[in-house]
Design an enzyme around this catalytic site. Sequence first.
Site, PDB file in Angstrom:
ATOM      1  N   SER A 212      -4.663  -2.963  -5.375  1.00 35.50           N
ATOM      2  CA  SER A 212      -5.288  -1.685  -5.699  1.00 35.50           C
ATOM      3  C   SER A 212      -4.273  -0.538  -5.558  1.00 35.50           C
ATOM      4  CB  SER A 212      -6.529  -1.468  -4.834  1.00 35.50           C
ATOM      5  OG  SER A 212      -7.323  -0.407  -5.327  1.00 35.50           O
ATOM      6  N   ALA A 213      -4.554   0.462  -4.709  1.00 37.27           N
ATOM      7  CA  ALA A 213      -3.562   1.523  -4.505  1.00 37.27           C
ATOM      8  C   ALA A 213      -2.270   0.941  -3.964  1.00 37.27           C
ATOM      9  CB  ALA A 213      -4.113   2.581  -3.546  1.00 37.27           C
ATOM     10  N   ASP A 337     -12.889  -6.271 -11.976  1.00 39.75           N
ATOM     11  CA  ASP A 337     -12.336  -5.292 -11.035  1.00 39.75           C
ATOM     12  C   ASP A 337     -13.132  -3.989 -11.011  1.00 39.75           C
ATOM     13  OD1 ASP A 337     -10.167  -5.603  -9.255  1.00 39.75           O
ATOM     14  OD2 ASP A 337      -8.781  -5.917 -10.908  1.00 39.75           O
TER      15      ASP A 337
END
Length: 552
Positions: A212-213, A337
């Site tokens: 993710s991030a 996602d």
Amino acid sequence: MMAMLGVFMALALILGTANAVSLGAVYTEGGMVQGKNHLVGIFRYVDEFRGIPFAAPPGRLQKPVPHPGWDGVWDATDYRNRCMQMNLLATDVVGSEDCLYLNIWVPQGSTVSTDLPVMVFIYGGAFLLGSSQGANLLDNYLYDGQEMADRGNVIVVTFNYRVGSLGFLSTGDADAPGNYGLWDQHAAISWVHRNIRNFGGNPDNITIFGESAGAASVNFQILSPLNKGLIRRAISQSGVAICPWAVNRNPRQYAEEIATKVGCPTDSGMAACLKMTDPSALTLAGSLGLSSSASSPIVHHLALSPVIDGDFLPGEPETLFGNAADIDYIIGVNDMDGHIFATLDIPSINNALASTSVEEVRSLSIALSESRGIDAGIATFDQYTFNWGSNPSDADIKKTVVELETDYIFLVPSQAALYLHSDHAVSGRTYSYLFSEPSRMPVYPLWMGADHADDLQYVFGKPFSTPLGYFPRHRDVSQYLISYWTNFAKTGDPNSGDNSVPVTWPEFASSGHQYLDINSSMSSSSVKQMLRTRLVYYWTTVFASYPYVNKN
């Protein structure tokens, strides 16, 4: 017979404990550190070091600086505080400003390990949340690296970096340029490069991986010229630097909003005031209103993220892929996602008793397309609904919402990054995957695939460390991911290494932009090509051809 086997097993464990292979105290640039040694199998051990400082306690809205060091032996047996951040309800803060610590897991066999590949993990959390150890249930931490280290025979490293206001607030100028969280990540990677040989690692074979991030951060790190020579390989799980949430295009605007909340001026004295403001208040002010709806999706509220600062990121991410030309790179997404974001924007997605309206899909399509105007929004709606027919089922409508958010937030940018890396590669290899093991959440719809972050439990071997919570098929997919990831870390080829894999994974550009569909039921048909080509073409070509609309 079974009783005799039990006696032999117990004897082996006793002998193994008595002759534990361990690094003991390890010398680092700051001083000596002492961790713990765990017996994990017959004559197999893992040395674990928790909470080693890789930088000094950071100054507020300042880059990290080296740790001054310590006398004696540093007790590296417990995790340290996470970096200061909002709690999950955004009502209070947790963590500390003194948070720049890392953790190391080193596998040992009959002799002390040397020259091992190193895998450095960067956690996700929308640049607002997260920690080096991850979520915890009964002292079972999500990012515990023991299973991956032992099963893959690699060194695993996790670390903290600053998030939220303290990590990514930027005034858009030299007073507070931002990207402090990225600088923390760079400091941790640099520390590993300088010190990991003393832990038995190869500093010239470092793989960074994240989700993710954290996956976008992996991409930022390999694009930044500051990391040249530090990173050999990279894996981005559900996120790249060109995701729509990965770069803050209006840092001054958000900095002024935060400054107003905490009572600071918005003129030339803003940065100085923010640096003297109570860090808890500064952190809470960074929530910036995280409510969402179909017409105001959550992805547009994730404002505290990296900026193009002309320093760590000297230009737009798309222009920097030449810096990763010699870095082997795996990029992939989960097949659903966008589900977690879709449920925030349209809560009926998970409610079997509530239907999702066509108008909500239209509103979401227009909102996600706002940068190109209303005509682009209508075109987006048409692209995702053209095969509905005259009477789509509620399940079809809900799945369309998840597909739309998955494509916009994760999949299309990831595909674009794969093309960019492959096109700029010199010696670097490029691999693409789709993770599709269905979610284990019992409250989700029957059509549900792999939600955002579902892959993490398998990468970190939870089906092995907590076997009662999983079925055998989950251990299969966990072993597949650990094998592919650690083989890749060793050789740059996920098929080649110490661990066997169920299917040969071809390079992305080898023939028709191929990718591997990873789940618990893999076969030769798991190798596919041209992932969602029609919709990737729509977003990258048709949508991009609409004139840009400045909503401000």
